[in-house]
Design a protein around this motif. Structure first.
Motif, PDB file in Angstrom:
ATOM      1  N   UNK A  23     -10.506  -4.950   5.111  1.00 23.65           N
ATOM      2  CA  UNK A  23     -10.510  -4.328   6.436  1.00 23.65           C
ATOM      3  C   UNK A  23      -9.340  -3.363   6.571  1.00 23.65           C
ATOM      4  N   UNK A  24      -9.217  -2.764   7.727  1.00 27.02           N
ATOM      5  CA  UNK A  24      -8.247  -1.683   7.918  1.00 27.02           C
ATOM      6  C   UNK A  24      -6.803  -2.094   7.991  1.00 27.02           C
ATOM      7  N   UNK A  25      -6.504  -3.396   7.967  1.00 27.44           N
ATOM      8  CA  UNK A  25      -5.105  -3.820   8.059  1.00 27.44           C
ATOM      9  C   UNK A  25      -4.411  -3.817   6.701  1.00 27.44           C
ATOM     10  N   UNK A  26      -5.158  -3.671   5.607  1.00 29.74           N
ATOM     11  CA  UNK A  26      -4.557  -3.754   4.282  1.00 29.74           C
ATOM     12  C   UNK A  26      -3.500  -2.679   4.032  1.00 29.74           C
ATOM     13  N   UNK A  27      -3.713  -1.408   4.413  1.00 30.46           N
ATOM     14  CA  UNK A  27      -2.659  -0.405   4.186  1.00 30.46           C
ATOM     15  C   UNK A  27      -1.333  -0.760   4.867  1.00 30.46           C
ATOM     16  N   UNK A  28      -1.386  -1.297   6.084  1.00 29.66           N
ATOM     17  CA  UNK A  28      -0.151  -1.678   6.769  1.00 29.66           C
ATOM     18  C   UNK A  28       0.537  -2.833   6.053  1.00 29.66           C
ATOM     19  N   UNK A  29      -0.253  -3.749   5.546  1.00 29.44           N
ATOM     20  CA  UNK A  29       0.287  -4.894   4.786  1.00 29.44           C
ATOM     21  C   UNK A  29       0.993  -4.403   3.523  1.00 29.44           C
ATOM     22  N   UNK A  59      -4.574   3.767   1.146  1.00 27.82           N
ATOM     23  CA  UNK A  59      -3.717   3.095   0.170  1.00 27.82           C
ATOM     24  C   UNK A  59      -3.226   4.076  -0.890  1.00 27.82           C
ATOM     25  N   UNK A  60      -4.094   4.949  -1.343  1.00 28.50           N
ATOM     26  CA  UNK A  60      -3.715   5.934  -2.372  1.00 28.50           C
ATOM     27  C   UNK A  60      -2.642   6.884  -1.877  1.00 28.50           C
ATOM     28  N   UNK A  61      -2.591   7.097  -0.567  1.00 36.93           N
ATOM     29  CA  UNK A  61      -1.598   8.012   0.003  1.00 36.93           C
ATOM     30  C   UNK A  61      -0.217   7.380   0.124  1.00 36.93           C
ATOM     31  N   UNK A  62      -0.127   6.072  -0.042  1.00 35.35           N
ATOM     32  CA  UNK A  62       1.163   5.391   0.101  1.00 35.35           C
ATOM     33  C   UNK A  62       1.993   5.567  -1.164  1.00 35.35           C
TER      34      UNK A  62
END
Length: 370
Positions: A23-29, A59-62
């Motif tokens: 879900x969408x919370x993974x990038x923040x994690x 995620x790739x942008x992090x």
């Protein structure tokens, strides 16, 4: 449970996250892990659907996050092995340890840090982030599954683990190639890792972590029947060598007993004929059984202590086998002595496995992280 905020140990770790339709919370994690000092985060997209494309793009942008992708769903075990192989060969990641975490938000950042700190102590083993599965909020299927596998694992392999199915694990860099060679493509892979560690005396350390199940664990991709069956098969498959050794030894024992009872000591009274036949048959089969169990079942080094313990057990089994033969022959007078002996020895073999594992070839392999 270690809830401190110190994160120095994360600087020496790559955080691996296998992800299927996150879900969408993974990038923040992931961003929080990087902010806390993780050397890198590696996410494996295990064949997620198109709806998850924005999540993986974010995620790739992090900076510090690498995303690998499987063209189709290949299972959690394969996703982990893809990550381990990548890290082992990645320039700039030499010597970095690995902490695996789930993509569904079940593992707090503080717990990831706690596992990383346990790894940094340098004991060279696998660190398990173990949950308290006795709490009332644990979903029934998760509680029952973990209790069953924990009990079976201890009974079959000697290691007492509070939580066999946790996805939060610490793996030293030196064990990445070892992990890559473990069988299993899906959820059974993680159980296979523990079985191989227990059999090969790789230390397993346990670090208490928070027990979190969001929305009744609705985000999990575990299939209760299919994956529980795979885990069960993995658990019992480790008994293959013991079964083979037991069968070979039993054939030797029964054949030698039949020869002695029917030919060598045929003229003696039954009491003495049975005794000498059992004694010689056990002497032959025990040498074979000890060698096979030491080398292929329990993986122990040849030690005088183990040999002495084994033949203490052998002496007890000899007496028990003889007494069982007398009892069964009295209760079942119409049955051939060879059949009575075989029935008694099946009972003794079941007991012998536990005694050999916990006493004869005992090696301390499980430690509690301090």
């Amino acid at each position: 449970m270690d809830t401190g905020v110190g994160t120095d140990s994360l600087h020496s770790c790559v955080i691996v996250i296998p992800a299927l339709d996150p879900d969408g919370v993974l990038p923040a994690y992931v961003q929080e892990l990087l902010d806390r000092g993780a050397a890198a985060v590696l996410v494996v997209n295990d064949g997620s659907g198109a709806d998850s494309a924005p999540v993986f793009a974010a995620l790739s942008d992090l900076k510090g996050c690498t995303v690998l992708a499987h063209g189709e769903n290949r299972g959690k075990g394969r996703a982990l092995k893809t990550a381990f192989a990548y890290i082992a060969g990645a320039a700039g990641w030499e010597g970095l340890d690995v902490v695996t975490a789930d993509a569904d938000g079940q593992h707090q950042i503080a717990d990831v840090c706690a596992v990383a700190r346990a790894l940094a102590r340098g004991e060279g083993g696998i660190v398990m982030g173990v949950r308290d599965l006795t709490l009332p909020g644990v979903p029934p299927k998760s509680k029952a599954g973990n209790r069953l596998t924990s009990w079976a694992f201890h009974a079959l392999y000697g290691a007492r683990l509070a939580d066999t199915q946790t996805g939060l694990r610490g793996i030293p860099h030196s064990l990445l190639d070892w992990c890559g060679g473990i069988a299993g493509e899906r959820f059974e892979y993680e159980m296979n890792m523990l079985i191989r560690a227990a059999r090969e005396r790789v230390p397993i350390l346990q670090e208490p972590i928070a027990t979190i199940y969001y929305n009744g664990n609705a985000g999990t991709h575990l299939h209760p029947i299919r994956d529980s069956w795979r885990v069960f098969v993995i658990l019992v498959s480790g008994l293959g060598w013991y079964t083979a050794a037991a069968v070979l030894s039993a054939v030797t024992d029964v054949a030698a007993f039949a020869l002695c009872d029917g030919v060598v000591f045929a003229l003696l009274p039954p009491l003495w004929r049975y005794w000498w036949s059992v004694l010689l048959a056990r002497a032959l089969s025990s040498a074979l059984n000890y060698t096979l169990n030491r080398r292929y079942v329990f993986g122990a080094r040849p030690r005088r202590r183990a040999l002495i313990r084994y033949y203490c057990l052998w002496a007890c089994q000899l007496a028990a086998s003889y007494l069982l033969l007398l009892v069964l022959s009295a209760l079942l007078p119409g049955i051939y002595p060879v059949v009575n002996k075989a029935m008694g020895d099946i009972i003794l073999a079941i007991c012998s496995y536990q005694i050999q594992m916990h006493w004869v070839f005992r090696e301390e392999a499980v430690h509690e992280a301090g």
